[in-house]
Design a protein around this motif. Structure first.
Motif, mmCIF file in Angstrom:
data_model
loop_
_atom_site.group_PDB
_atom_site.id
_atom_site.type_symbol
_atom_site.label_atom_id
_atom_site.label_comp_id
_atom_site.label_asym_id
_atom_site.label_seq_id
_atom_site.Cartn_x
_atom_site.Cartn_y
_atom_site.Cartn_z
ATOM 1 N N GLU A 1 4.456 84.396 -11.205
ATOM 2 C CA GLU A 1 3.769 83.438 -10.345
ATOM 3 C C GLU A 1 4.107 82.019 -10.783
ATOM 4 O O GLU A 1 4.072 81.688 -11.980
ATOM 5 N N GLU A 2 4.434 81.187 -9.812
ATOM 6 C CA GLU A 2 4.715 79.790 -10.090
ATOM 7 C C GLU A 2 3.403 79.032 -10.255
ATOM 8 O O GLU A 2 2.482 79.174 -9.452
ATOM 9 N N LEU A 3 3.317 78.259 -11.319
ATOM 10 C CA LEU A 3 2.128 77.453 -11.598
ATOM 11 C C LEU A 3 2.542 75.992 -11.584
ATOM 12 O O LEU A 3 3.391 75.563 -12.373
ATOM 13 N N SER A 4 1.940 75.229 -10.663
ATOM 14 C CA SER A 4 2.296 73.827 -10.490
ATOM 15 C C SER A 4 1.106 72.937 -10.784
ATOM 16 O O SER A 4 -0.048 73.352 -10.601
ATOM 17 N N PRO A 5 1.346 71.728 -11.234
ATOM 18 C CA PRO A 5 0.241 70.805 -11.508
ATOM 19 C C PRO A 5 -0.644 70.610 -10.279
ATOM 20 O O PRO A 5 -0.151 70.425 -9.164
ATOM 21 N N GLY A 6 -1.946 70.689 -10.478
ATOM 22 C CA GLY A 6 -2.896 70.463 -9.395
ATOM 23 C C GLY A 6 -3.147 71.650 -8.499
ATOM 24 O O GLY A 6 -3.933 71.550 -7.556
ATOM 25 N N LEU A 7 -2.513 72.795 -8.765
ATOM 26 C CA LEU A 7 -2.701 73.975 -7.921
ATOM 27 C C LEU A 7 -3.007 75.184 -8.803
ATOM 28 O O LEU A 7 -2.108 75.729 -9.442
ATOM 29 N N ALA A 8 -4.285 75.573 -8.872
ATOM 30 C CA ALA A 8 -4.688 76.700 -9.714
ATOM 31 C C ALA A 8 -4.267 78.016 -9.067
ATOM 32 O O ALA A 8 -4.166 78.127 -7.843
ATOM 33 N N ILE A 9 -4.014 79.021 -9.896
ATOM 34 C CA ILE A 9 -3.729 80.366 -9.413
ATOM 35 C C ILE A 9 -4.747 81.321 -10.006
ATOM 36 O O ILE A 9 -5.254 81.113 -11.111
ATOM 37 N N SER A 10 -5.090 82.384 -9.266
ATOM 38 C CA SER A 10 -6.044 83.399 -9.708
ATOM 39 C C SER A 10 -5.319 84.723 -9.828
ATOM 40 O O SER A 10 -4.834 85.262 -8.829
#
Length: 302
Positions: free
Chosen positions: A100-109
């Motif tokens: 999963e891509e994790l980007s600043p300002g966008l949380a992932i669950s």
């Protein structure tokens, strides 16, 4: 509760949970994570390239699925290939694997199935999440639990384990017709005891009593056929009849159901009283949905 992921992220996460036994610890092309030490030897850091929150959505109550919510605290995107709960109250292995891509300002669950509780461990743990990135780096960061999810799951699982050491409770897969129109009968079976595999207690099992049955968002008590109350439970005891009627006739209740077929039983075990939630099997769940549809006069039944 933290932000829900985009639809694509939810689907990817759920597929990862369902295929956890078949997936490797990283996605194709990603670096293989190093051999991991036991949770008890890991010291989480207060800060790192990610921050972590532990939570649970309603659709995870029956399965014991939690979500490990990660937020990018660095200035550049990164790829997460594994996230594992680190908590001495649970056996190691509450983990998500995938990519999963994790980007600043966008949380992932990221969904993860909770493992067995360590019931001899005090319920005062400080959770952390161990995150493996695609570049092979490993980061263990302290996690917050704003909705007190882990203590609840730990306490409920340990109480259920104590009850199962006396009697195993399970609903039959089929509904039986009720004596009145618009009613049906759930059959609660009392099965063989299951000795604890996670507790070292040598105390003998206590007497178990079914104190009461609680309603759900889908099912309610029929006043003409009261639910069992103050009934002694024992391995191999007779089946108990639980007559139900629809709690509501809103089609959205079935379409959006999360916990309507998770039946809460209040059980007294010696001097302790707690709740054991018995989930309907997939077969029984389908029968319950069809029963609600028929009783409410929906055409066609969902």
């Amino acid at each position: 509760m933290g932000p829900r992921p985009r639809a694509g992220r939810i689907a990817a996460g759920l597929i990862a949970v369902g295929l956890a036994s078949a997936l490797a610890a990283c996605s194709p092309g990603a670096a293989t994570p190093p051999s991991l030490p036991p949770s008890s030897s890991v010291s989480p850091t207060a800060a790192g390239p990610v921050s972590a929150v532990v939570d649970q959505f309603r659709d995870g109550y029956a399965s014991g699925t939690i979500v490990l919510q990660l937020d990018d605290t660095a200035s550049a995107p990164m790829t997460v290939v594994r996230a594992e709960l680190v908590d001495a109250r649970f056996v190691d292995g509450t983990a998500w694997s995938g990519s999963e891509e994790l980007s600043p300002g966008l949380a992932i669950s990221l969904p993860a199935q909770t493992t067995a509780p360590r019931c001899d461990h005090a319920d005062d743990g400080a959770p952390a999440v161990r995150v493996t990135l695609a570049d092979g780096s490993l980061h263990t960061v302290a996690a917050s639990d704003p909705h007190v999810v882990l203590p609840r799951i730990h306490a409920d699982a340990c109480f259920a384990e104590r009850v199962s050491a006396v009697v195993t409770l399970r609903f039959s897969d089929a509904l039986s017709p009720g004596s009145a129109p618009g009613t049906a009968v759930l059959t609660l079976n009392q099965g063989a005891a299951q000795p604890s595999t996670t507790s070292r207690s040598t105390a003998g099992p206590a007497q178990a009593t079914l104190v009461s049955v609680a309603n759900t968002t889908l099912l309610d008590e029929d006043p003409s056929a009261p639910w069992p109350r103050e009934v002694s439970l024992s391995a191999g005891g007779p089946p108990l009849r639980v007559t139900v009627r629809p709690a509501r006739c809103d089609p959205h209740a079935v379409a959006e159901d999360k916990v309507g077929t998770l039946i809460p039983l209040t059980v007294r075990l010696g001097s302790a009283t707690g709740t054991v939630k018995v989930a309907a099997s997939s077969t029984l769940r389908a029968e319950i949905y069809a029963f609600v549809a028929r009783s409410c006069g929906w055409t066609p039944a969902p």
